[in-house]
Motif scaffolding. Structure first.
Motif, PDB file in Angstrom:
ATOM      1  N   ARG A  74      -7.246  44.463  32.517  1.00 24.47           N
ATOM      2  CA  ARG A  74      -7.705  44.769  33.859  1.00 24.47           C
ATOM      3  C   ARG A  74      -7.696  46.202  33.800  1.00 24.47           C
ATOM      4  O   ARG A  74      -8.714  46.946  34.245  1.00 24.47           O
ATOM      5  CB  ARG A  74      -7.156  44.062  35.242  1.00 24.47           C
ATOM      6  N   VAL A  75      -6.587  46.869  33.666  1.00 24.79           N
ATOM      7  CA  VAL A  75      -6.308  48.290  33.632  1.00 24.79           C
ATOM      8  C   VAL A  75      -7.644  49.084  32.790  1.00 24.79           C
ATOM      9  O   VAL A  75      -8.292  49.897  33.130  1.00 24.79           O
ATOM     10  CB  VAL A  75      -4.910  48.946  33.440  1.00 24.79           C
ATOM     11  N   MET A  76      -7.664  48.429  31.532  1.00 27.30           N
ATOM     12  CA  MET A  76      -8.549  49.134  30.486  1.00 27.30           C
ATOM     13  C   MET A  76     -10.000  48.950  31.029  1.00 27.30           C
ATOM     14  O   MET A  76     -10.719  49.856  30.925  1.00 27.30           O
ATOM     15  CB  MET A  76      -8.408  48.349  29.128  1.00 27.30           C
ATOM     16  N   PHE A  77     -10.163  47.891  31.736  1.00 25.42           N
ATOM     17  CA  PHE A  77     -11.605  47.719  32.452  1.00 25.42           C
ATOM     18  C   PHE A  77     -11.999  48.656  33.300  1.00 25.42           C
ATOM     19  O   PHE A  77     -12.971  49.217  33.180  1.00 25.42           O
ATOM     20  CB  PHE A  77     -11.865  46.077  32.778  1.00 25.42           C
ATOM     21  N   PHE A  78     -10.835  48.895  34.281  1.00 27.28           N
ATOM     22  CA  PHE A  78     -11.257  49.827  35.320  1.00 27.28           C
ATOM     23  C   PHE A  78     -11.454  51.452  34.790  1.00 27.28           C
ATOM     24  O   PHE A  78     -12.095  52.153  35.244  1.00 27.28           O
ATOM     25  CB  PHE A  78     -10.079  49.759  36.626  1.00 27.28           C
ATOM     26  N   ILE A  79     -10.617  51.588  33.744  1.00 24.33           N
ATOM     27  CA  ILE A  79     -10.670  52.932  33.240  1.00 24.33           C
ATOM     28  C   ILE A  79     -12.029  53.016  32.421  1.00 24.33           C
ATOM     29  O   ILE A  79     -12.633  54.072  32.561  1.00 24.33           O
ATOM     30  CB  ILE A  79      -9.826  53.226  32.124  1.00 24.33           C
ATOM     31  N   PHE A  80     -12.425  51.871  31.755  1.00 23.75           N
ATOM     32  CA  PHE A  80     -13.815  51.979  30.968  1.00 23.75           C
ATOM     33  C   PHE A  80     -14.940  52.037  32.083  1.00 23.75           C
ATOM     34  O   PHE A  80     -16.031  52.506  32.023  1.00 23.75           O
ATOM     35  CB  PHE A  80     -14.143  50.718  30.143  1.00 23.75           C
ATOM     36  N   LEU A  81     -14.735  51.414  33.133  1.00 24.41           N
ATOM     37  CA  LEU A  81     -15.754  51.171  34.540  1.00 24.41           C
ATOM     38  C   LEU A  81     -16.084  52.685  35.000  1.00 24.41           C
ATOM     39  O   LEU A  81     -17.104  53.274  35.067  1.00 24.41           O
ATOM     40  CB  LEU A  81     -15.230  50.304  35.444  1.00 24.41           C
ATOM     41  N   ALA A  82     -14.772  53.496  35.176  1.00 21.74           N
ATOM     42  CA  ALA A  82     -15.058  54.882  35.518  1.00 21.74           C
ATOM     43  C   ALA A  82     -15.497  55.711  34.518  1.00 21.74           C
ATOM     44  O   ALA A  82     -16.535  56.629  35.100  1.00 21.74           O
ATOM     45  CB  ALA A  82     -13.541  55.341  35.867  1.00 21.74           C
ATOM     46  N   LEU A  83     -15.324  55.611  33.386  1.00 22.86           N
ATOM     47  CA  LEU A  83     -16.051  56.350  32.281  1.00 22.86           C
ATOM     48  C   LEU A  83     -17.464  56.139  32.264  1.00 22.86           C
ATOM     49  O   LEU A  83     -18.165  57.134  31.971  1.00 22.86           O
ATOM     50  CB  LEU A  83     -15.147  56.235  30.982  1.00 22.86           C
ATOM     51  N   SER A  84     -17.801  54.910  32.078  1.00 25.98           N
ATOM     52  CA  SER A  84     -19.378  54.637  32.019  1.00 25.98           C
ATOM     53  C   SER A  84     -19.940  55.268  33.385  1.00 25.98           C
ATOM     54  O   SER A  84     -21.150  55.760  33.225  1.00 25.98           O
ATOM     55  CB  SER A  84     -19.427  53.189  32.101  1.00 25.98           C
ATOM     56  N   LEU A  85     -19.539  55.303  34.476  1.00 28.89           N
ATOM     57  CA  LEU A  85     -19.919  55.693  35.779  1.00 28.89           C
ATOM     58  C   LEU A  85     -20.287  57.340  35.609  1.00 28.89           C
ATOM     59  O   LEU A  85     -21.253  57.711  36.041  1.00 28.89           O
ATOM     60  CB  LEU A  85     -19.358  55.216  36.968  1.00 28.89           C
ATOM     61  N   LEU A  86     -19.179  57.739  35.170  1.00 33.62           N
ATOM     62  CA  LEU A  86     -18.983  59.268  35.046  1.00 33.62           C
ATOM     63  C   LEU A  86     -20.082  59.823  33.767  1.00 33.62           C
ATOM     64  O   LEU A  86     -21.047  60.616  34.083  1.00 33.62           O
ATOM     65  CB  LEU A  86     -17.580  59.542  34.424  1.00 33.62           C
ATOM     66  N   SER A  87     -20.360  58.849  32.673  1.00 30.96           N
ATOM     67  CA  SER A  87     -21.257  59.029  31.650  1.00 30.96           C
ATOM     68  C   SER A  87     -22.824  58.989  32.359  1.00 30.96           C
ATOM     69  O   SER A  87     -23.687  59.814  31.966  1.00 30.96           O
ATOM     70  CB  SER A  87     -20.981  58.476  30.527  1.00 30.96           C
ATOM     71  N   ILE A  88     -23.013  58.100  33.159  1.00 29.41           N
ATOM     72  CA  ILE A  88     -24.263  57.791  33.721  1.00 29.41           C
ATOM     73  C   ILE A  88     -24.568  58.866  34.772  1.00 29.41           C
ATOM     74  O   ILE A  88     -25.574  59.577  34.808  1.00 29.41           O
ATOM     75  CB  ILE A  88     -24.418  56.514  34.275  1.00 29.41           C
ATOM     76  N   TRP A  89     -23.552  59.283  35.490  1.00 30.37           N
ATOM     77  CA  TRP A  89     -23.687  60.405  36.449  1.00 30.37           C
ATOM     78  C   TRP A  89     -23.923  61.692  35.639  1.00 30.37           C
ATOM     79  O   TRP A  89     -24.896  62.487  36.135  1.00 30.37           O
ATOM     80  CB  TRP A  89     -22.516  60.754  37.386  1.00 30.37           C
ATOM     81  N   ALA A  90     -23.297  62.151  34.689  1.00 31.13           N
ATOM     82  CA  ALA A  90     -23.621  63.240  33.888  1.00 31.13           C
ATOM     83  C   ALA A  90     -24.910  63.232  33.330  1.00 31.13           C
ATOM     84  O   ALA A  90     -25.526  64.253  33.388  1.00 31.13           O
ATOM     85  CB  ALA A  90     -22.685  63.421  32.711  1.00 31.13           C
ATOM     86  N   LEU A  91     -25.413  62.148  32.890  1.00 28.32           N
ATOM     87  CA  LEU A  91     -26.734  61.991  32.097  1.00 28.32           C
ATOM     88  C   LEU A  91     -27.882  62.345  33.303  1.00 28.32           C
ATOM     89  O   LEU A  91     -28.701  62.973  33.134  1.00 28.32           O
ATOM     90  CB  LEU A  91     -27.019  60.458  31.664  1.00 28.32           C
ATOM     91  N   ILE A  92     -27.713  61.657  34.330  1.00 23.48           N
ATOM     92  CA  ILE A  92     -28.537  61.897  35.468  1.00 23.48           C
ATOM     93  C   ILE A  92     -28.399  63.531  36.040  1.00 23.48           C
ATOM     94  O   ILE A  92     -29.677  64.132  36.169  1.00 23.48           O
ATOM     95  CB  ILE A  92     -28.294  60.886  36.697  1.00 23.48           C
ATOM     96  N   TYR A  93     -27.524  63.927  36.177  1.00 16.93           N
ATOM     97  CA  TYR A  93     -27.288  65.211  36.373  1.00 16.93           C
ATOM     98  C   TYR A  93     -27.853  66.458  35.337  1.00 16.93           C
ATOM     99  O   TYR A  93     -28.560  66.987  35.821  1.00 16.93           O
ATOM    100  CB  TYR A  93     -25.737  65.654  36.456  1.00 16.93           C
ATOM    101  N   PHE A  94     -27.639  66.110  34.067  1.00 16.43           N
ATOM    102  CA  PHE A  94     -28.251  66.748  33.135  1.00 16.43           C
ATOM    103  C   PHE A  94     -29.904  66.786  32.967  1.00 16.43           C
ATOM    104  O   PHE A  94     -30.560  67.613  32.762  1.00 16.43           O
ATOM    105  CB  PHE A  94     -28.108  66.535  31.701  1.00 16.43           C
ATOM    106  N   ILE A  95     -30.408  65.384  33.360  1.00 15.18           N
ATOM    107  CA  ILE A  95     -31.923  65.338  33.518  1.00 15.18           C
ATOM    108  C   ILE A  95     -32.284  66.256  34.663  1.00 15.18           C
ATOM    109  O   ILE A  95     -33.476  66.747  34.475  1.00 15.18           O
ATOM    110  CB  ILE A  95     -32.159  63.726  33.433  1.00 15.18           C
ATOM    111  N   GLU A  96     -31.767  66.167  35.596  1.00 15.09           N
ATOM    112  CA  GLU A  96     -32.127  66.929  36.906  1.00 15.09           C
ATOM    113  C   GLU A  96     -32.053  68.251  36.604  1.00 15.09           C
ATOM    114  O   GLU A  96     -32.809  69.176  36.908  1.00 15.09           O
ATOM    115  CB  GLU A  96     -31.310  66.348  38.008  1.00 15.09           C
ATOM    116  N   LEU A  97     -30.869  68.901  35.819  1.00 14.55           N
ATOM    117  CA  LEU A  97     -30.779  70.112  35.737  1.00 14.55           C
ATOM    118  C   LEU A  97     -31.834  70.608  34.729  1.00 14.55           C
ATOM    119  O   LEU A  97     -32.308  71.977  34.721  1.00 14.55           O
ATOM    120  CB  LEU A  97     -29.332  70.493  34.936  1.00 14.55           C
TER     121      LEU A  97
END
Length: 103
Positions: A74-97
């Motif tokens: 469960r801890v690993m899942f929540f860590i990967f969930l945070a990392l995947s949300l961060l990577s999706i946010w970064a991709l959207i940010y870079f596209i808009e930039l």
């Protein structure tokens, strides 16, 4: 009828096989991304999409597994969930930039 409990050896064996399949899928995804011909932008997009795939697979494993390492998964899942949300946010940010510098 035999009642299945957490200490049943078959459950531990099946969870090990499930983890090996998840690792195999992730490895094949990374090999595909790194060994095929892509532009730099396509490679970044594919790596960003690989993160949610890993999170979904780990989430399915986490919420169906009831063994010794239940809390660790469960801890690993929540860590990967945070990392995947961060990577999706970064991709959207870079596209808009990139759109800002398109002028």
């Amino acid at each position: 009828m035999e009642q299945i409990t957490e200490n049943t050896p078959g459950i531990e064996k099946q969870s090990g096989i499930s983890m090996m399949l998840i690792v195999g899928i992730v490895m094949m995804t990374l090999i595909y991304v790194n060994c095929t011909h892509h532009t730099e932008d396509e490679s970044m997009m594919l790596l960003t999409l690989a993160s949610p795939i890993l999170t979904i697979l780990l989430g399915m494993y986490t919420f169906t597994y009831r063994g010794k390492a239940y809390r660790v998964s469960r801890v690993m899942f929540f860590i990967f969930l945070a990392l995947s949300l961060l990577s999706i946010w970064a991709l959207i940010y870079f596209i808009e930039l990139g759109k800002a510098y398109a002028h």
